[in-house]
Each structure stands twice: as structure tokens, then as C-alpha cells.
Write a protein that holds these residues in place. Sequence first.
Motif, PDB file in Angstrom:
ATOM      1  N   ILE A  10       0.843  -1.196   0.000  1.00  0.00           N
ATOM      2  CA  ILE A  10       0.000   0.000   0.000  1.00  0.00           C
ATOM      3  C   ILE A  10       0.880   1.248   0.000  1.00  0.00           C
ATOM      4  N   ALA A  11       2.177   1.059  -0.214  1.00  0.00           N
ATOM      5  CA  ALA A  11       3.142   2.158  -0.324  1.00  0.00           C
ATOM      6  C   ALA A  11       4.267   1.687  -1.235  1.00  0.00           C
ATOM      7  N   PRO A  12       4.949   2.593  -1.900  1.00  0.00           N
ATOM      8  CA  PRO A  12       6.072   2.172  -2.738  1.00  0.00           C
ATOM      9  C   PRO A  12       7.230   1.669  -1.896  1.00  0.00           C
ATOM     10  N   VAL A  13       8.089   0.893  -2.513  1.00  0.00           N
ATOM     11  CA  VAL A  13       9.311   0.432  -1.842  1.00  0.00           C
ATOM     12  C   VAL A  13      10.351   1.542  -1.934  1.00  0.00           C
ATOM     13  N   ILE A  14      10.888   1.945  -0.786  1.00  0.00           N
ATOM     14  CA  ILE A  14      11.935   2.958  -0.757  1.00  0.00           C
ATOM     15  C   ILE A  14      13.168   2.354  -0.107  1.00  0.00           C
ATOM     16  N   GLY A  15      14.334   2.894  -0.447  1.00  0.00           N
ATOM     17  CA  GLY A  15      15.563   2.299   0.051  1.00  0.00           C
ATOM     18  C   GLY A  15      16.565   3.324   0.533  1.00  0.00           C
ATOM     19  N   LEU A  16      17.351   2.923   1.518  1.00  0.00           N
ATOM     20  CA  LEU A  16      18.499   3.684   2.002  1.00  0.00           C
ATOM     21  C   LEU A  16      19.709   2.762   1.943  1.00  0.00           C
ATOM     22  N   LEU A  17      20.674   3.110   1.093  1.00  0.00           N
ATOM     23  CA  LEU A  17      21.882   2.313   0.940  1.00  0.00           C
ATOM     24  C   LEU A  17      23.097   3.217   1.104  1.00  0.00           C
ATOM     25  N   ALA A  18      24.154   2.667   1.695  1.00  0.00           N
ATOM     26  CA  ALA A  18      25.380   3.424   1.951  1.00  0.00           C
ATOM     27  C   ALA A  18      26.532   2.816   1.153  1.00  0.00           C
ATOM     28  N   TYR A  19      27.390   3.697   0.609  1.00  0.00           N
ATOM     29  CA  TYR A  19      28.533   3.264  -0.194  1.00  0.00           C
ATOM     30  C   TYR A  19      29.763   4.059   0.223  1.00  0.00           C
ATOM     31  N   VAL A  66      11.671   5.911   9.248  1.00  0.00           N
ATOM     32  CA  VAL A  66      11.346   5.842   7.822  1.00  0.00           C
ATOM     33  C   VAL A  66       9.927   6.349   7.629  1.00  0.00           C
ATOM     34  N   ARG A  67       9.767   7.404   6.846  1.00  0.00           N
ATOM     35  CA  ARG A  67       8.437   7.945   6.538  1.00  0.00           C
ATOM     36  C   ARG A  67       8.144   7.687   5.064  1.00  0.00           C
ATOM     37  N   LEU A  68       7.226   6.751   4.826  1.00  0.00           N
ATOM     38  CA  LEU A  68       6.942   6.321   3.467  1.00  0.00           C
ATOM     39  C   LEU A  68       5.942   7.251   2.789  1.00  0.00           C
ATOM     40  N   CYS A  88       4.857  -2.807   8.628  1.00  0.00           N
ATOM     41  CA  CYS A  88       6.083  -2.380   7.968  1.00  0.00           C
ATOM     42  C   CYS A  88       6.868  -3.628   7.564  1.00  0.00           C
ATOM     43  N   VAL A  89       7.523  -3.564   6.436  1.00  0.00           N
ATOM     44  CA  VAL A  89       8.351  -4.683   6.012  1.00  0.00           C
ATOM     45  C   VAL A  89       9.689  -4.137   5.525  1.00  0.00           C
ATOM     46  N   ARG A  90      10.754  -4.827   5.934  1.00  0.00           N
ATOM     47  CA  ARG A  90      12.102  -4.460   5.482  1.00  0.00           C
ATOM     48  C   ARG A  90      12.682  -5.626   4.704  1.00  0.00           C
ATOM     49  N   PHE A  91      13.269  -5.322   3.549  1.00  0.00           N
ATOM     50  CA  PHE A  91      13.879  -6.331   2.698  1.00  0.00           C
ATOM     51  C   PHE A  91      15.388  -6.305   2.916  1.00  0.00           C
ATOM     52  N   ASP A  92      15.932  -7.442   3.345  1.00  0.00           N
ATOM     53  CA  ASP A  92      17.374  -7.531   3.563  1.00  0.00           C
ATOM     54  C   ASP A  92      18.065  -7.920   2.268  1.00  0.00           C
ATOM     55  N   ARG A  93      19.374  -7.757   2.226  1.00  0.00           N
ATOM     56  CA  ARG A  93      20.126  -8.080   1.023  1.00  0.00           C
ATOM     57  C   ARG A  93      20.071  -9.567   0.690  1.00  0.00           C
ATOM     58  N   ASN A  94      19.970 -10.407   1.722  1.00  0.00           N
ATOM     59  CA  ASN A  94      19.949 -11.848   1.475  1.00  0.00           C
ATOM     60  C   ASN A  94      18.573 -12.378   1.121  1.00  0.00           C
ATOM     61  N   GLY A 149      18.261  -0.545   4.449  1.00  0.00           N
ATOM     62  CA  GLY A 149      17.725  -1.467   3.454  1.00  0.00           C
ATOM     63  C   GLY A 149      16.572  -0.853   2.697  1.00  0.00           C
ATOM     64  N   HIS A 150      15.666  -1.706   2.244  1.00  0.00           N
ATOM     65  CA  HIS A 150      14.476  -1.270   1.521  1.00  0.00           C
ATOM     66  C   HIS A 150      13.249  -1.509   2.388  1.00  0.00           C
ATOM     67  N   PHE A 151      12.287  -0.587   2.317  1.00  0.00           N
ATOM     68  CA  PHE A 151      11.139  -0.616   3.217  1.00  0.00           C
ATOM     69  C   PHE A 151       9.855  -0.363   2.437  1.00  0.00           C
ATOM     70  N   SER A 152       8.756  -0.863   3.007  1.00  0.00           N
ATOM     71  CA  SER A 152       7.434  -0.556   2.485  1.00  0.00           C
ATOM     72  C   SER A 152       6.409  -0.882   3.568  1.00  0.00           C
ATOM     73  N   ILE A 153       5.128  -0.650   3.252  1.00  0.00           N
ATOM     74  CA  ILE A 153       4.017  -0.998   4.152  1.00  0.00           C
ATOM     75  C   ILE A 153       3.077  -1.910   3.383  1.00  0.00           C
TER      76      ILE A 153
END
Length: 313
Positions: free
Chosen positions: A142-151, A175-177, A192-198, A218-222
Motif C-alpha cells: 500500500i506504499a512504494p518500496v523505498i531504500g536507504l543504501l550506503a557506499y 522511515v516515513r513512506l 512495515c516490512v524491510r527487505f534484507d540483502r539476502n 535497506g528497503h522498506f514498504s508498508i
Amino acid sequence: MCKREKLRHDERILENLMGSRRHWILIWVFFYEILFPNVQGSELYSKDALNSFLHDYAVTNSPKHHAGILYNVSLPANYSGMEVSIVRIRARTLWVNGAYFSFFKIPPRVLPWPFVRRVDLVFQNLGIWSDSHYNVPNYTFIAPVIGLLAYDSNESSRSYGEIGLSIMGENPFIVRLPNVTFEENRNVTAKCVRFDRNGTLEFSNVIAKNTCISRVQGHFSIVIPSQIIITKKKKDEGLKWWMIGLAGGIVGLVLLLVLGVWAYKYLQKQRIRKMERQSERSEVLDTIWIGRSRMPSASRIRTQPVLEKSYIP
């Protein structure tokens, strides 16, 4: 402890971490190989490839980086619907002040891991592409997937690629979606759901209508259970057909009334024509029009009038 002494204390911590940087890298690689030896699936590769492309494109196509300034990046046309922005920030700034960019609030006392002096923070909003790259079985976004990644922002050490952000304090990431499309219902619980790299999923409670918290990037959505969406669609379909049936009934009633009026007029005309035909079969009479009415009229007088005293005996 005054502010100046606190800064010196933080600098000593950073120097110690920088001195042990190689050890941290070796430990990180060792444990990653042990915990995730078989993470080579095409789906994970596709996500990693997308993340790598978005980072490289953001670095290449943004203006000369100045620390602490967020740059919005215009993606190629075939990525229309995605949004990407990038900011370069010092590790010391993250540790002392944290950061608040895009949809993410990073608390103080956060360090890049493995440690680097400067970090590229890449913010993603997959928008309409969310379902193409991520999915949650039996749940619906019910919300787009947004991500925070560090390099690592150091060009000479780009081989590190993506790095982590370790929270040393008590406060989590906030995280405010955006664009949450869901009306609150007591019988439905959004998660809330968080997608891990694995590829693993981590569920948590929604703090506010569009706010989640996490201690890991990581990546988050609702999401909400898919059954809710199906039930709502069925109700919407039933209401739609009911409205169509009502409209069809009204139209049918109007047509029936029109047909009844036409049939009445038609029968009335037929009756008049029948009467006219019957009158034509008898003695022929002339007709005259009086106003809008057609009336029979005798063309001649049958019996001539005779005066009673016309003959004298």
C-alpha cells in the motif's frame, strides 16, 4: 562533559576505528561467507544489479559532490517512475549529528561499517516498479518500496561497494513512506516490512500512518494482507454491478413507457383508418375540413324543394 570535550572524545573513537579498519573488513567478509554461502539467486542478483546501477548512475550524473548537499538524479527514460537522490556525508557528521534526508532520519551515533571517512547515501523510491523487484507472499503493497543504501565514496576503494550503517546509540532509523494508499480499519493491521540483502523479510508495526522504524538500513514498504484487497474488490464489483443493474432498470422502464405510448397512438390511428374504410364502402360523401377535423359533407341535395301551392287547380 562540554561540547568541545565530547567532540575530542568522538574523534578518538573514530581514530581507533580507522586504525582497526582492515581487521573489521576481514571479519565482515569471513562471517558473510559463513552465514550466506549460497546467496547467488537470480532475483537477488537482479536487485543487487539494480542497486549498483542506480548508485553508479547517481555518482556519475550528479554535480560535483559537496558534503551534506542532497542531489536529485534524473534517470534514463526506461526507468521512468523511479526516483533516486544521493548525498555525500562525513562519517564524523553521522556520528555527531546524524542526518535527515529524503524519507529517512538517521540518528546520531551511527558509523559506517567497514569504516570510511566519507559515505555516499543513496535514497531510492521505486514507485511503480516496486512490484517488479520486490514481493511479500500473501501481502499487498500500500506504499512504494523505498531504500536507504550506503557506499564508500572513496574512488580508489570502490571495491568495497555497499557498506553498512551501524547504530551505536539507542535511537533507530525513522522511515516515513510516501503515498500510502490505505484507509484505517480496525479489522485490518498494516505492517512495515524491510527487505534484507539476502532476501529475508523483517516485519514490524507501523508507528504512525506512514512511519516505520528500524535499526538496519535497506528497503522498506508498508503492506496489508492480500485477502483484504480481494474482499474489497469483490464488494466494489458487487456495488458496480448493482449500479449497472439499477441504471439498466431505469432505462428499461423509460423505454417501456415510450413503447406503450407509441403502441396506443398506433392502435388509435388503425381504428380511425378502419372507420374511414367502412365509410367509403357505403355511400360516397364529400368531405370538408373544419379546423383540424375532417367531416363528411353531401355534395348535392337529393330531393328538390317544391312549394306546396305551386299547382293551382
